[in-house]
Design a protein around this motif. Sequence first.
Motif, short mmCIF file in Angstrom:
data_model
loop_
_atom_site.label_atom_id
_atom_site.label_comp_id
_atom_site.label_asym_id
_atom_site.label_seq_id
_atom_site.Cartn_x
_atom_site.Cartn_y
_atom_site.Cartn_z
N ALA A 1 2.19 -17.83 -15.36
CA ALA A 1 2.29 -16.88 -14.23
C ALA A 1 1.74 -15.68 -15.03
O ALA A 1 2.31 -15.04 -16.03
N VAL A 2 0.74 -15.21 -14.80
CA VAL A 2 -0.04 -14.02 -15.25
C VAL A 2 -0.70 -13.09 -14.46
O VAL A 2 -1.23 -13.54 -13.44
N VAL A 3 -0.65 -11.86 -14.73
CA VAL A 3 -1.55 -10.85 -14.06
C VAL A 3 -3.02 -10.41 -15.16
O VAL A 3 -2.69 -9.64 -15.88
N PRO A 4 -4.11 -11.06 -15.06
CA PRO A 4 -5.22 -10.77 -16.03
C PRO A 4 -5.06 -9.26 -16.20
O PRO A 4 -5.35 -8.58 -14.90
N ARG A 5 -5.48 -8.82 -17.29
CA ARG A 5 -5.43 -7.44 -17.49
C ARG A 5 -6.84 -6.67 -17.13
O ARG A 5 -6.69 -5.70 -17.04
N ASN A 6 -7.84 -7.45 -16.99
CA ASN A 6 -9.31 -6.70 -16.91
C ASN A 6 -9.96 -7.00 -15.66
O ASN A 6 -11.03 -7.60 -15.67
N GLN A 7 -9.29 -7.08 -14.65
CA GLN A 7 -9.87 -7.52 -13.43
C GLN A 7 -10.85 -6.39 -12.81
O GLN A 7 -10.53 -5.23 -12.92
N SER A 8 -12.12 -6.94 -12.53
CA SER A 8 -12.95 -5.83 -12.10
C SER A 8 -12.75 -5.23 -10.73
O SER A 8 -12.27 -5.90 -9.81
N ARG A 9 -12.85 -4.05 -10.89
CA ARG A 9 -12.66 -3.19 -9.60
C ARG A 9 -13.60 -2.18 -9.20
O ARG A 9 -14.01 -1.36 -10.12
N SER A 10 -14.15 -2.47 -8.05
CA SER A 10 -15.26 -1.54 -7.53
C SER A 10 -14.48 -0.23 -7.03
O SER A 10 -13.35 -0.09 -6.91
N SER B 1 -12.58 -0.80 -3.74
CA SER B 1 -11.42 -1.67 -3.99
C SER B 1 -10.29 -0.99 -4.45
O SER B 1 -9.25 -1.79 -4.74
N GLN B 2 -10.42 0.16 -4.98
CA GLN B 2 -9.43 1.02 -5.54
C GLN B 2 -8.30 0.85 -4.46
O GLN B 2 -8.26 1.10 -3.39
N GLY B 3 -6.89 0.48 -5.18
CA GLY B 3 -5.75 0.57 -4.31
C GLY B 3 -5.41 -0.71 -3.80
O GLY B 3 -4.17 -0.90 -3.12
N SER B 4 -6.36 -1.65 -3.60
CA SER B 4 -6.32 -3.08 -3.24
C SER B 4 -5.57 -3.86 -4.08
O SER B 4 -5.52 -3.72 -5.40
N PRO B 5 -4.88 -5.20 -3.78
CA PRO B 5 -4.09 -5.73 -4.63
C PRO B 5 -4.97 -6.61 -5.84
O PRO B 5 -5.93 -6.82 -5.35
N GLU B 6 -4.21 -6.63 -6.96
CA GLU B 6 -4.95 -7.67 -7.79
C GLU B 6 -4.47 -9.04 -7.68
O GLU B 6 -3.82 -9.09 -6.81
N ILE B 7 -5.07 -9.72 -8.75
CA ILE B 7 -4.84 -11.10 -8.45
C ILE B 7 -3.49 -11.53 -9.44
O ILE B 7 -3.66 -11.27 -10.81
N LEU B 8 -2.57 -12.32 -9.00
CA LEU B 8 -1.55 -12.99 -9.96
C LEU B 8 -1.80 -14.30 -9.78
O LEU B 8 -1.64 -15.15 -8.94
N VAL B 9 -1.85 -15.08 -11.03
CA VAL B 9 -2.39 -16.39 -11.06
C VAL B 9 -0.94 -17.20 -11.45
O VAL B 9 -0.23 -16.72 -12.35
N THR B 10 -0.92 -18.16 -10.87
CA THR B 10 0.34 -19.27 -11.15
C THR B 10 -0.30 -20.71 -11.25
O THR B 10 -1.13 -21.08 -10.63
#
Length: 550
Positions: free
Chosen positions: A184-193, A196-205
């Motif tokens: 279970a991890v939230v990758p640290r360098n997800q591309s953000r335009s 998309s600022q303020g929208s959810p990031e991805i948490l991978v399980t």
Amino acid sequence: MDNPNDVKELIPEFFYFPEFLENQNGFNLGQLQISKEVVNDVVLPKWAHSPEDFICKHRKALESEYVSAHLHEWIDLIFGYKQRGPAAVEALNVFYYCTYEGAVDLDALTDEKERKALEGMINNFGQTPCQLLKEPHPQRLSAEEVVQKLTRSDTSTLNLFQHLTELKSFFIEGISDGVPIVKAVVPRNQSRSFMSQGSPEILVTASLNCIIGTHGWLPYDKNISNYFTFIRDTTVTNPKTQRSMSGPFAPGLEITSKLFAVSHDAKLLFSGGHWDNSIRVTSLTKGKLIGQHIRHMDIVTCLAIDYCGIHLISGSRDTTCIIWQIVQQGGVPVGLAPKPLQILYGHTDEVTSVGISTELDMAVSGSKDGTVIMRTIRKGQYMRTLRPPCESSLLLTVPNLAVSWEGHIVVHTSIEGKTTLKDKNALHLYSVNGKHLSSETLKEEVSDMCVTGEYIVMGSLQGFLSIRDLYSLNLSISPLAMRLPIHCISVTKEYSHILVGLEDGKLIIVGVGKPAEMRSGQLSRKLWGSSKRLSQISSGETEYNTQDSK
């Protein structure tokens, strides 16, 4: 130190390199004239217990709030308005006139002797930096002012390591009910335009049954919820839409978090442990196998990715490690290079844990042979072998290790064949240059471990989540009892939450008890994406009752 005519400057080694304080090569440095005492290591002040302690405290002093509060005064003296003129005279900041920029035009001098004399003076006294500012430099914000400023923002999070006494745990179900979560991890360098600022990031399980989930994650937003927002990936419970890793794992292999690594942009999942000795690359967006690399001669037992997302290291039962380059197109990871960057030898038994730091050009591996080997990445050169101390005659193994940002190596050792937990497991700390700094006996069996800043976060099969100080290895708070075996742990990039995967499939989110906005008593509550069903969204309200281990 008291002579105003002697200008001293501390070299950078005073803040990062403890070895320069020791005469490790045993050079004959002579004797003191009066006492005849042999000159050897640098004599440290009484407040420093060791060279490492001296450097650590020195750096903390340099980065302290006091220095930050007075940093602008130093800038004024060196680069600012106090460098020249009446302000410089008043501040006793006046140097020999030849040292100032523009004070002497050497090209205009016709007398060769005068020119050489001035050049000698400049070389002797040095040069004063260019004056960049003519007005006082503003003072830096204090730590308290920064927190207050962040509190007023919409997405401010609290660093949980600064509020260790206020931690709370919340649980999320419906991801992998009854099946352990092994990653279970939230990758640290997800591309953000910008859009998309303020929208959810991805948490991978990833679950023990190979099911992959990509969930929505927001650590905190005062317009969303009290603590965090988790948007469950609905595909994980639907057999028709489930995404899974292809191919079975090797029979009898224990499936742990060490077998998986996620690219920092949350697009790729690297997995080991497969029956054909391969490392497999799975697209997280499509859930399809996009790469299969067979270079090891036996089962791949552990993987690790570096902080930059440039290199992946794999360890195997064949006793070797391989460093792979992560191929990128347009700055986006697309897979592994077909040819290994380095193949590393040296162990005599199965490799059980690996770590890598591209910034420090360092690859580290631990093995069932009880050793930890350090090598370089670029040339694959052997540097040294670490042998963690052990009084038992039984076989010592290295199930887990982690490398800190500064190169400290944290090693978890376990004694094979020992039936009781007493003295079976231990934690050891080494410097970047392989010096053994400290050891601590553990009362539980570590299942996963990571180093974040100046802290070690560990989960155990006995169900305890522990946070320890990196330098002393002492517990920072009492362990949190999760009541079930922990299979994986990770810390989010903002240091706001710890993600814990349990044996029963629950995902535990550990964070600060009250977010910044709630502390000020101005709680605004609205769920992001009102079209989402409430069953898919957890807003940090389902508290998980943990118990402090006494």
